[in-house]
Design an enzyme around this catalytic site. Structure first.
Site, PDB file in Angstrom:
ATOM      1  N   ILE A 155      -0.435 -16.476 -13.010  1.00  0.00           N
ATOM      2  CA  ILE A 155      -1.553 -17.317 -12.586  1.00  0.00           C
ATOM      3  C   ILE A 155      -2.776 -16.472 -12.245  1.00  0.00           C
ATOM      4  CG2 ILE A 155      -2.317 -18.868 -10.717  1.00  0.00           C
ATOM      5  CD1 ILE A 155       0.595 -20.002 -10.747  1.00  0.00           C
ATOM      6  N   ASP A 191      -0.600  -2.548  -2.135  1.00  0.00           N
ATOM      7  CA  ASP A 191       0.511  -3.395  -1.685  1.00  0.00           C
ATOM      8  C   ASP A 191      -0.046  -4.356  -0.633  1.00  0.00           C
ATOM      9  OD1 ASP A 191       3.744  -2.646  -0.089  1.00  0.00           O
ATOM     10  OD2 ASP A 191       2.634  -4.518  -0.391  1.00  0.00           O
ATOM     11  N   ASN A 242      -3.468 -14.710  -4.563  1.00  0.00           N
ATOM     12  CA  ASN A 242      -2.475 -15.172  -5.546  1.00  0.00           C
ATOM     13  C   ASN A 242      -1.171 -14.409  -5.461  1.00  0.00           C
ATOM     14  OD1 ASN A 242      -1.472 -16.157  -8.324  1.00  0.00           O
ATOM     15  ND2 ASN A 242      -1.679 -13.949  -8.596  1.00  0.00           N
ATOM     16  N   SER A 271      -0.925 -21.631  -3.106  1.00  0.00           N
ATOM     17  CA  SER A 271       0.265 -22.037  -2.358  1.00  0.00           C
ATOM     18  C   SER A 271       1.274 -22.532  -3.405  1.00  0.00           C
ATOM     19  CB  SER A 271      -0.112 -23.130  -1.349  1.00  0.00           C
ATOM     20  OG  SER A 271       1.024 -23.686  -0.729  1.00  0.00           O
ATOM     21  N   TYR A 319      11.385 -18.827   0.462  1.00  0.00           N
ATOM     22  CA  TYR A 319      10.091 -18.890  -0.244  1.00  0.00           C
ATOM     23  C   TYR A 319       9.260 -20.090   0.186  1.00  0.00           C
ATOM     24  CZ  TYR A 319       7.159 -19.979  -4.370  1.00  0.00           C
ATOM     25  OH  TYR A 319       6.129 -20.316  -5.219  1.00  0.00           O
ATOM     26  N   LYS A 330       5.099 -20.638   1.453  1.00  0.00           N
ATOM     27  CA  LYS A 330       4.072 -21.408   0.738  1.00  0.00           C
ATOM     28  C   LYS A 330       3.503 -22.520   1.626  1.00  0.00           C
ATOM     29  CE  LYS A 330       3.763 -19.027  -2.942  1.00  0.00           C
ATOM     30  NZ  LYS A 330       2.508 -18.314  -3.251  1.00  0.00           N
ATOM     31  N   ILE A 345       5.117 -23.715 -13.040  1.00  0.00           N
ATOM     32  CA  ILE A 345       4.282 -23.017 -14.010  1.00  0.00           C
ATOM     33  C   ILE A 345       5.114 -21.845 -14.545  1.00  0.00           C
ATOM     34  CG2 ILE A 345       2.102 -21.805 -14.381  1.00  0.00           C
ATOM     35  CD1 ILE A 345       1.641 -24.667 -13.385  1.00  0.00           C
ATOM     36  N   THR A 391       5.960 -18.505 -15.224  1.00  0.00           N
ATOM     37  CA  THR A 391       5.466 -17.153 -14.916  1.00  0.00           C
ATOM     38  C   THR A 391       6.676 -16.244 -14.722  1.00  0.00           C
ATOM     39  OG1 THR A 391       5.576 -17.398 -12.520  1.00  0.00           O
ATOM     40  CG2 THR A 391       3.551 -18.166 -13.601  1.00  0.00           C
TER      41      THR A 391
HETATM   42  C1  RM4 Z   1       7.486 -23.285  -7.221  1.00  0.00           C
HETATM   43  C2  RM4 Z   1       8.374 -24.401  -7.751  1.00  0.00           C
HETATM   44  C3  RM4 Z   1       8.724 -24.119  -9.178  1.00  0.00           C
HETATM   45  C4  RM4 Z   1       9.295 -22.703  -9.319  1.00  0.00           C
HETATM   46  C5  RM4 Z   1       8.339 -21.707  -8.684  1.00  0.00           C
HETATM   47  C6  RM4 Z   1       8.856 -20.287  -8.736  1.00  0.00           C
HETATM   48  O1  RM4 Z   1       7.207 -23.466  -5.880  1.00  0.00           O
HETATM   49  O2  RM4 Z   1       9.543 -24.457  -6.968  1.00  0.00           O
HETATM   50  O3  RM4 Z   1       9.683 -25.075  -9.648  1.00  0.00           O
HETATM   51  O4  RM4 Z   1       9.456 -22.421 -10.693  1.00  0.00           O
HETATM   52  O5  RM4 Z   1       8.149 -22.050  -7.338  1.00  0.00           O
END
Ligand code: RM4
Length: 267
Positions: free
Chosen positions: A21, A76, A103, A155, A169, A173, A202, A204
């Site tokens: 992204i 970093d 990002n 986010s 995770y 976010k 997305i 990535t």
């Molecule tokens: C996002 C969401 C997506 C996941 C990415 C890594 O917050 O959960 O589904 O592919 O994270």
């Protein structure tokens, strides 16, 4: 997207700008006329991404003299000085800072009961600590300049919903979204706008392994009303919108879902 030079003469800085992204936003920003400084971790595995990004940026500039330039600086983001160094590089190279995109982020999928301290701690430090330090450095520069700016944090849809393999995770976010909301209040007096982009699924590096599982990918695609997972380039237009004062000058503390309709589809 055809360039409309919506960011002509603007200066932007982006963390995690060599892949995914961040890369897509950096390239669209220079197409729209902005000069851009990107941060990256300078991982050996990342060297070809950095080289190809610089080559692509040079090609854009060669084909269109109204396009912006791109410079890179390693660092970093878990270290407070990295954000400051990125901002200083942008100011040294281009003279000021108008737009900052936080990002840089990681997401290693893991079972909650198996999740160890190191994975939890590194995810929080990169995604949340890194966002705080980097955005604070950008805000300090913009406040000192005295004529506002736009801070955008990437986010996630995961700020709003849970993820069974993302217990380390999703809180980060949600924290990034909340950071933008509080910064929007704190920095309004400096005419600095702070907003969050909330990507859905997305494609990535964060999820290439996860989406290589056909069943998981087909499940995600079936839940997305537009019928496809997103591409990093799908994030570029929304990032231009939030960066462009003429288009989003009264948008502050907002959250912009870019998810193909995933969040609203509970079927
Ligand atoms: C996002 C969401 C997506 C996941 C990415 C890594 O917050 O959960 O589904 O592919 O994270």
């Amino acid at each position: 997207m055809p360039p409309h030079y919506l960011l002509t003469s603007k200066i932007a800085a982006i963390t995690g700008g060599t892949t995914g992204i961040g890369r897509a936003i950096a390239l669209e920003y220079i197409r729209q006329g902005a000069n851009v400084a990107i941060n990256h971790l300078n991982l050996p595995s990342d060297a070809h991404h950095k080289a190809s990004l610089l080559a692509e940026a040079t090609d854009i500039k060669k084909k269109d003299d109204k396009a912006g330039r791109l410079v890179e600086v390693e660092g970093d983001v878990t270290k407070p000085e990295t954000g400051k160094n990125l901002v200083e590089r942008a100011v040294k190279e281009f003279g000021r800072l108008d737009i900052f995109v936080n990002n840089a982020g990681v997401c290693q999928f893991a079972e909650f009961l198996d999740l160890d301290h190191d994975l939890f701690s590194s995810t929080v430090r990169i995604n949340l600590d890194g966002a705080f330090y980097s955005c604070q450095a950008a805000a300090r520069q913009m406040a000192a300049q005295g004529d506002g700016g736009s801070i955008i944090a990437v986010s996630s849809i995961s700020a709003l919903v849970g993820g069974g393999m993302q217990t380390h995770y999703t809180p980060t976010k949600a924290g990034v979204l909340s950071l933008m909301q509080s910064m929007a209040v704190a920095l309004g007096k400096y005419k600095i706008r702070c907003n969050a982009l909330l990507p859905g699924t997305i494609k990535t590096q964060l999820n290439d392994e996860d989406l290589n599982d056909d069943k998981k990918r087909e499940y995600m695609e079936s839940r997305i009303p537009l019928g496809r997972t997103g591409e990093p380039s799908d994030m570029a237009g929304p990032a231009v919108f939030l960066a462009c004062q003429e288009l989003s000058g009264y948008v502050n503390g907002a959250q912009l879902l870019v998810d193909g309709g995933l969040f609203v589809n509970l079927q």
